[in-house]
Enzyme design. Structure first.
Site, PDB file in Angstrom:
ATOM      1  N   ARG A  53      75.863  54.135 -78.420  1.00  0.00           N
ATOM      2  CA  ARG A  53      76.932  53.487 -77.659  1.00  0.00           C
ATOM      3  C   ARG A  53      76.562  52.038 -77.423  1.00  0.00           C
ATOM      4  NH1 ARG A  53      75.029  53.366 -72.032  1.00  0.00           N
ATOM      5  NH2 ARG A  53      73.409  54.936 -71.727  1.00  0.00           N
ATOM      6  N   GLU A 101      72.902  56.903 -66.591  1.00  0.00           N
ATOM      7  CA  GLU A 101      73.607  56.334 -67.735  1.00  0.00           C
ATOM      8  C   GLU A 101      74.394  55.078 -67.374  1.00  0.00           C
ATOM      9  OE1 GLU A 101      73.523  57.302 -70.888  1.00  0.00           O
ATOM     10  OE2 GLU A 101      72.135  58.909 -70.483  1.00  0.00           O
ATOM     11  N   TYR A 257      77.164  65.835 -71.002  1.00  0.00           N
ATOM     12  CA  TYR A 257      77.507  65.005 -72.153  1.00  0.00           C
ATOM     13  C   TYR A 257      77.587  65.897 -73.379  1.00  0.00           C
ATOM     14  CZ  TYR A 257      72.486  65.096 -73.293  1.00  0.00           C
ATOM     15  OH  TYR A 257      71.203  65.479 -73.592  1.00  0.00           O
ATOM     16  N   ASP A 275      73.057  66.525 -68.162  1.00  0.00           N
ATOM     17  CA  ASP A 275      72.196  65.358 -67.929  1.00  0.00           C
ATOM     18  C   ASP A 275      71.457  65.563 -66.608  1.00  0.00           C
ATOM     19  OD1 ASP A 275      71.094  62.883 -68.507  1.00  0.00           O
ATOM     20  OD2 ASP A 275      72.559  61.842 -67.276  1.00  0.00           O
ATOM     21  N   CYS A 320      63.959  69.151 -74.573  1.00  0.00           N
ATOM     22  CA  CYS A 320      63.281  67.940 -75.027  1.00  0.00           C
ATOM     23  C   CYS A 320      62.779  67.193 -73.796  1.00  0.00           C
ATOM     24  CB  CYS A 320      64.200  67.047 -75.858  1.00  0.00           C
ATOM     25  SG  CYS A 320      65.513  66.250 -74.913  1.00  0.00           S
ATOM     26  N   TRP A 353      66.326  56.015 -72.465  1.00  0.00           N
ATOM     27  CA  TRP A 353      67.233  56.639 -73.432  1.00  0.00           C
ATOM     28  C   TRP A 353      67.367  55.631 -74.580  1.00  0.00           C
ATOM     29  CZ3 TRP A 353      68.691  61.364 -71.325  1.00  0.00           C
ATOM     30  CH2 TRP A 353      68.562  61.475 -69.934  1.00  0.00           C
ATOM     31  N   LYS A 356      69.266  54.845 -79.551  1.00  0.00           N
ATOM     32  CA  LYS A 356      70.237  53.897 -80.118  1.00  0.00           C
ATOM     33  C   LYS A 356      69.588  52.586 -80.536  1.00  0.00           C
ATOM     34  CE  LYS A 356      72.220  54.613 -76.239  1.00  0.00           C
ATOM     35  NZ  LYS A 356      71.100  55.297 -75.580  1.00  0.00           N
TER      36      LYS A 356
END
Length: 956
Positions: A53, A101, A257, A275, A320, A353, A356
């Site tokens: 994102r 987030e 999510y 989350d 994870c 996070w 990305k």
């Protein structure tokens, strides 16, 4: 096999492989070390998919995401597998929510500012365009086209192939790092079980295992490791989804999510995940790998209640790890702090996070390794390292040292124990050779430092001292270690210990309140300032320091000595030690003709003044311990040097005085020594095997496992004060009182002196406005005895105050207030409840804080407004195993005979006793160091270290 590399990367997950892939076209020889197998599921690279994102609540994060796109495109050209499926990103939910987030409105504000296109949506539009149902009417959100789903395994495979096909990169899996040494030569040694590798540049990318690597530098980062669950749900209809995130209250149960269906991630199924952490870990090895039933139940309930076209039965479940910074930084990327050798050449990445950004972070890390800089703005991701090396507890061993055979077993990780270990592993003998000894230090508590303990109270970047606070510049071992050795090696910064201005300090004695400068003023004006003590006329108007000096001068002069000549001697300590052996009391009365070392100090003071004057000296001097009936000869240099001389310069260490001992401990570990904490010595005995070179067998008790075990040693160094020695088995061959009368008699030559400190934190330095004090102390005869005006945090004005520093007869007053409810840290603008419980020190009780505040207000009087504190800390050094904060010699003992005897009581035994208690600088770290240095030279044949003047006098 090749062992020399230009760059070594520790951690072969996404970031390590991305860095290696970027270095594939460089001229650098690169080694990647992965402790597990590549593509493992044990860390942050577990799972099949991640979201991409560009929307963030922070402008710089959105910019970073946009900057990553060209690097994804570049990586895509190296593989036929699609790395990002651009399905778009949907955010929706409660517009007031802001989570890990970010937040919906904040993200839209950033996108507006950066001209990132998106489509605003209300609840009805979300349900019309996407397969969601029963969304609350007040929910809203947006859809952003650039979002997508990352094929994580394909990404890792593409990066691995680039690195693996490069001729300059070696990839080693199942190769954990066992040690790292960054040398002052510019070389960095990286050890594994099989080999020693060398490099000039090091990139550390171990994800959740970051502190396992940083411990080799005596460092750790403040992270929480979330173990999180995930599941796939079978499609019951042909639905199309983007990547999505829903913001809801309460956040600890309602953030979810999800992803679209992908042919490489369980086709026919769609991934949905909470989350929400199943559990928050500090050590990744505590990971269970078992998804939380509670988290999956919440997840399935969301699928059932709000999603269309999915069966709500979770399948393909997994966990994870995600590593998150406690200081609200999205990512953590920095070089090591400047006191680590080669710090600019050691780069650390962890946390956040970050999938990305994978190829972009590889570019940034490789640039930092090769060029030492990057064009991308990483200023927001700097790690908050300590100013100096101060925390090495993650390198202590708490398990048993079973079946160990040691050259030297050191018991006690205080000043003498740590200095012993440091000298044994660093020193050279008279032949210029290292000793090559196997040495371990055993400590009963979970910390090192003994009676030095520096703490930070919540909400302030100011250090408080619960133990020793300072050193004097004429104490050459302490001074050299801090200002020469460790200032270079660890960046220790010596600073002045401010004593403040007597014009702004108070005395409050017998309910008489006056400024501390009244005594010096009377010397100028000729007036005799009268206190409420009926002292002799000749002492009227004099301070306690003045009276001590006058009495001591008289005793010296009566026997033909001069205080001035002693103090001006090139080596006053050595001269004092000569005088103390010979000095005779020459005044008429019961003590005439007696050597002064045989007289109690109280006896002598009363004889030269009166009991009333003695009370003034005891109370106005601030310390009762200075005027107890200890060895008068030992008291003389103490009272006219350490405490009464204007020429004495006190210093401390920025960040806390205990750092001198932490540095000793860290160096000891770096040199191959081991520190065992929570391991308590119970007894020791001679080895029955007469042929064994390990003469002694020590029995330890591991407090963690609650088990006894044994260690063999050739030598034993007991770095322990009197009370700690008494807590050992007194019936063994060494201490047996029936056989070893001389040892017991000499062990009883000192008096343990009880001491208590109470620290308080305030929101403002009220003493500045109310008293004009910036530092220093005020003194009273109330049980609080002394208070110190300590530092002020320049950022927020939170201020540290030593509310009570008391000893001897007042200690029991505070001990009676220990029980009951603890004083609860009060929230301020910067202190929240979650930050208020500091486990590494004890809070004062509510009653104790109430009582000390009453006394503080009485001391300062009605004209000084003293607000309530918001936090506290308390330390009673009287408790076992310490027995007191410091020690004093009893009269009648010949200290010059006792000190060398105690160091090695029995010539036939290699058992040594070291520490401040049996030194001629009691109460000071230097005393412990001097005694230990004697042992190092006399018993281990070590040369004087090159950082210390060879002529420095160590005492008897």
């Amino acid at each position: 096999m090749k062992t020399e590399y230009d760059i070594i990367i520790i951690g072969g997950g996404a970031m390590g492989l991305a860095t290696a892939a970027e270095l594939a076209n460089s001229n650098k020889n690169v080694l990647v070390l992965e402790q597990f197998g590549f593509f493992n599921d044990k860390g942050s690279s577990a799972g099949l998919s991640r979201q991409f994102r560009v929307q963030y609540a922070q402008e710089y994060m959105s910019e970073l995401a946009l900057e990553s796109i060209p690097y994804w495109e570049k990586l895509q050209k190296t593989t036929d597998e699609q790395l990002i499926d651009k399905v778009g990103s949907l955010w929706f939910g409660d517009p007031s929510i802001s989570s890990q987030e970010g937040g919906i409105q904040a993200a839209m504000d950033v996108m507006d500012k950066l001209h990132i296109p998106y489509t605003p949506l209300n609840a009805a539009q979300i349900q019309e365009q996407f397969p969601f149902k029963d969304i609350p009417e007040d929910y809203n959100g947006f859809f952003q086209n650039d979002g997508g789903i990352i094929d994580l395994k394909a990404t890792l495979k593409a990066l691995f192939n680039i690195a693996n096909n490069a001729g300059n990169i070696d990839l080693l899996e199942f190769t954990p790092v066992t040690n790292i040494q960054s040398l002052n030569t510019g070389i960095i040694n990286v050890e594994t079980a099989e080999h020693l590798y060398t490099t000039e540049k090091l990139v550390i990318t171990p994800g959740a295992f970051v502190n396992d690597i940083l411990k080799h530098f005596g460092l750790s980062v403040n992270v929480d490791i979330w173990e999180m669950s995930s599941a796939y749900y079978k499609k019951t209809e042909d639905i199309k989804l983007p990547t999505w995130f829903v913001f809801q209250k309460p956040q600890n149960t309602s953030l979810f999510y999800g992803f679209p269906e992908e042919n490489w991630a369980n086709p026919g199924y769609i991934r949905v995940a909470p989350d929400i952490p199943d559990r928050i870990l500090k050590d990744p090895s505590d990971r269970t790998g078992i998804p939380s039933e509670e988290s999956l139940a919440l997840n399935s309930a969301w699928v059932r209640d709000h999603m269309i076209g999915l069966d709500d039965n979770p399948e393909f479940t997994s966990t994870c790890l995600i590593t998150l910074n406690n200081n609200n930084k999205e990512l953590m990327l920095d070089t090591l702090p400047n006191w680590v050798h080669n710090h600019k050449n050691i780069i650390v990445y962890t946390g956040g996070w970050a999938a990305k950004f994978i190829p972009l972070l590889g570019k940034i890390l490789s640039d930092l390794a090769v060029k030492g800089k990057t064009k991308f703005d990483i200023s927001h991701f700097k790690i908050q390292w300590p100013v100096v090396r101060g925390e090495i507890s993650n390198r202590f061993v708490t398990k048993e040292a079973k079946r160990q055979q040691l050259d030297v077993a050191i018991v006690g990780a205080g000043a003498s124990g740590l200095y012993s270990g440091y000298r044994l592993l660093n020193g050279t003998n008279t032949k210029g050779e290292k000793l090559d000894l196997d040495v371990a230090i055993f400590e009963m508590s979970d910390r090192i430092g003994g009676r030095l303990e520096s703490v930070k109270l919540p909400g302030m970047n100011v250090v408080g001292e619960l133990g020793g606070m300072r050193y004097m510049t004429e104490q050459k071992i302490v001074t050299a270690l801090i200002e020469d050795v460790f200032s270079t090696q660890y960046g220790l910064n010596p600073i002045d210990f401010p004593m403040g201005d007597a014009n702004h300090h108070l005395y409050y004695l017998r309910k008489q309140r006056f400024f501390a400068n009244r005594f010096s003023q009377s010397q100028i004006t000729g007036e005799k300032f009268k206190t409420r003590y009926f002292v002799e006329e000749r002492f009227e108007g004099q301070s306690s320091d003045d009276i001590f000096t006058e009495i001591i001068s008289e005793v010296l002069e009566a026997d033909g000595y001069s205080l001035k000549q002693i103090q001006e001697n090139p080596n006053p300590r050595e001269e004092w030690n000569r005088v103390k052996q010979e000095l005779v009391y020459q005044f008429d009365g019961p003590y005439k003709g007696i050597k002064v070392y045989k007289i109690g100090f109280w006896n002598l003071l009363k004889d030269r003044s009166s009991q009333e004057c003695y009370e003034f000296l005891a109370q106005a001097g601030g310390y009762y311990s200075n005027t107890i009936n200890w060895n008068a000869a030992e008291a003389f240099p103490y009272m006219v040097g350490d405490f009464a001389s204007d020429s004495v310069k006190y210093k401390t260490i920025e960040g806390g005085y205990d750092q001198i001992l932490t540095c000793l401990g860290d160096d000891f570990i770096q040199q191959g020594g081991t520190i065992y904490t929570r391991n308590k010595l119970k007894t020791f005995r001679r080895n029955k095997d007469k042929l064994s070179e390990y003469k002694y067998i020590l029995t330890f008790y591991n407090l963690k496992k609650e088990e006894y075990y044994e260690v063999e040693a050739k030598d034993i160094i007991l770095g322990m004060p009197k009370r700690s020695l008494e807590l050992l088995d007194q019936d063994n061959f060494f201490f047996n009182p029936e056989k070893n009368h001389k040892l017991h008699n000499n062990l009883n030559s000192v008096i343990p002196e009880p001491s208590v400190k109470i620290l308080l934190g305030f929101e403002e330095p009220w003493w500045e406005a109310g008293l004009g004090a910036m530092a220093g102390e005020s003194i009273t005869d109330l049980p609080m005895r002394q208070c110190y005006y300590f530092g002020v945090d320049p950022v927020n004005s939170h201020s540290l105050f030593l509310a009570s520093y008391n000893d001897m007869r007042t200690v029991t007053f505070w001990q009676a207030l220990e029980a009951g409810e603890k004083f609860q840290t009060r929230e301020t603008k910067l202190v929240r409840a979650k930050n208020s419980n500091y486990a590494n020190y004890e809070h004062a009780s509510k009653m104790m804080v109430g009582e000390v505040m009453n006394q503080v207000r009485e001391l300062h009087g009605p004209n000084v407004e003293v607000p309530p504190p918001y936090t506290s800390a308390y330390k009673d050094w009287t408790k076992d195993p310490y027995g007191g904060g410091y020690h004093a010699w009893k009269n009648e003992y010949k200290v010059w005979d006792v000190m060398p005897y105690i160091r090695q009581p029995f010539e036939e035994e290699r058992i040594f006793i070291a520490g401040e208690a049996y030194s001629d600088q009691q109460g000071w770290v230097e005393g412990a160091f001097c005694v230990t240095e004697h042992i190092m030279r006399e018993k281990y044949d070590l040369e004087c270290p090159d950082w210390l003047d060879k002529d420095y006098y160590l005492g008897w």
